[in-house]
Design a protein around this motif. Sequence first.
Motif, mmCIF file in Angstrom:
data_model
loop_
_atom_site.group_PDB
_atom_site.id
_atom_site.type_symbol
_atom_site.label_atom_id
_atom_site.label_comp_id
_atom_site.label_asym_id
_atom_site.label_seq_id
_atom_site.Cartn_x
_atom_site.Cartn_y
_atom_site.Cartn_z
ATOM 1 N N THR A 86 0.856 -1.192 0.000
ATOM 2 C CA THR A 86 0.000 0.000 0.000
ATOM 3 C C THR A 86 0.903 1.257 0.000
ATOM 4 O O THR A 86 2.074 1.186 0.371
ATOM 5 N N GLY A 118 -4.806 2.623 -3.421
ATOM 6 C CA GLY A 118 -5.169 3.743 -2.546
ATOM 7 C C GLY A 118 -6.671 3.927 -2.380
ATOM 8 O O GLY A 118 -7.123 5.018 -2.020
ATOM 9 N N THR A 119 -7.458 2.882 -2.628
ATOM 10 C CA THR A 119 -8.886 3.001 -2.271
ATOM 11 C C THR A 119 -9.015 2.869 -0.757
ATOM 12 O O THR A 119 -8.159 2.269 -0.093
ATOM 13 N N ARG A 120 -10.112 3.417 -0.240
ATOM 14 C CA ARG A 120 -10.335 3.346 1.209
ATOM 15 C C ARG A 120 -10.396 1.882 1.683
ATOM 16 O O ARG A 120 -9.924 1.542 2.764
ATOM 17 N N LEU A 159 -6.792 0.490 1.874
ATOM 18 C CA LEU A 159 -6.061 1.185 2.946
ATOM 19 C C LEU A 159 -6.623 0.821 4.324
ATOM 20 O O LEU A 159 -5.877 0.696 5.294
ATOM 21 N N GLY A 184 -6.860 3.469 6.588
ATOM 22 C CA GLY A 184 -8.110 3.957 5.999
ATOM 23 C C GLY A 184 -8.397 5.414 6.329
ATOM 24 O O GLY A 184 -8.853 6.177 5.475
ATOM 25 N N THR A 233 -6.887 8.004 4.018
ATOM 26 C CA THR A 233 -7.125 7.854 2.575
ATOM 27 C C THR A 233 -6.967 9.187 1.833
ATOM 28 O O THR A 233 -6.265 9.261 0.812
ATOM 29 N N ASN A 290 -3.686 10.054 -0.751
ATOM 30 C CA ASN A 290 -3.926 10.383 -2.165
ATOM 31 C C ASN A 290 -3.491 11.815 -2.486
ATOM 32 O O ASN A 290 -2.865 12.059 -3.521
ATOM 33 N N GLN A 313 -12.065 7.341 -4.844
ATOM 34 C CA GLN A 313 -10.647 7.644 -5.049
ATOM 35 C C GLN A 313 -10.447 8.558 -6.260
ATOM 36 O O GLN A 313 -9.626 9.482 -6.225
#
Length: 314
Positions: free
Chosen positions: A48, A81-83, A86, A92, A95, A99, A144
Amino acid sequence: MKSITDLLKQGVVLGDGGYLIELERRGYVDSGSRREKVGTGKGSGQFTPEVAIENPDALRELHREFLKAGSQVLQALTFFGTREKLNRAGFGEQTEAINNAAVRIAREVAGGQALVAGSVSRTQLIEREGPGALGQAKDLIAEQIRLLKDAGVDFLILETFFRLDEMLAALDAANASGLPAVTTLSFRPLVTRCSDDHTPAECARVLADHGAVAVGANCEQEPARMLPLLREMRKAADVPIAAQPAAFRTTDECHCFTRQPAFPDNLETIQVSRHEFVEFGKIAEAEGIGYVGGCCGCNAAYIRALADGLAESK
Ligand SMILES: [Zn+2]
């Protein structure tokens, strides 16, 4: 600075290389291999992009190296990098911060000499929960993409999707945002079909019909293994082809490096030489592949090699 669509009209666009594997080697990214079996697609926190807030200088330096090698595009390190992803890695709540920081750092280094792309990949929800999770995956990806747009990316690279249905959901979200999208699937375990059973040619056709500015493949295979599938896509679609191969040797039985026993801790034993990227650059120029860069295993030496190959066959 020209847009990605204008650059693609002018000739082969040189992208950058892979961030997470290189930063893992440098000690700034967690592969997760000490805690779990990595590469199943079901893991928690591996690979991540929290380096963007935890060690921004390390990320900045790698961007600089790619820029110096001739990259015309820097990918913000927003991969995974989506919630959702993460969250499972314990980041999370960061997030937005991750980004934002990733885009800001890429933009700072690009400084008007390169475009900045937001990198968006699969959520891994579908691998864990099945195709019923597609709607939720789409919402997470759309979130995202909104963050990346707000942070000011020039365009999106939707990459390392295993399934065409999830890629299409992401492309819909990209189209809704108004940002142009380059779309590259990762074919595994064989290059003949994606995970929801479409051929490369079908994928190329469908993605081009849905408005992708370029279609192609990234990650999982070395250039020589990826080339036949790129040619199939090229015949099927009339938009530019994009290719960001990995720098790891695969086998006739298994066309993906993330399922080789060497992944992730012994990748040095299957590393292909940068010379294979000189050759790939020559072929890309000769055959009119629109966008070339590297994925996992490609540091700046590989991007210089690609640039040499492109220049040699001009
Ligand atoms: Zn990769």
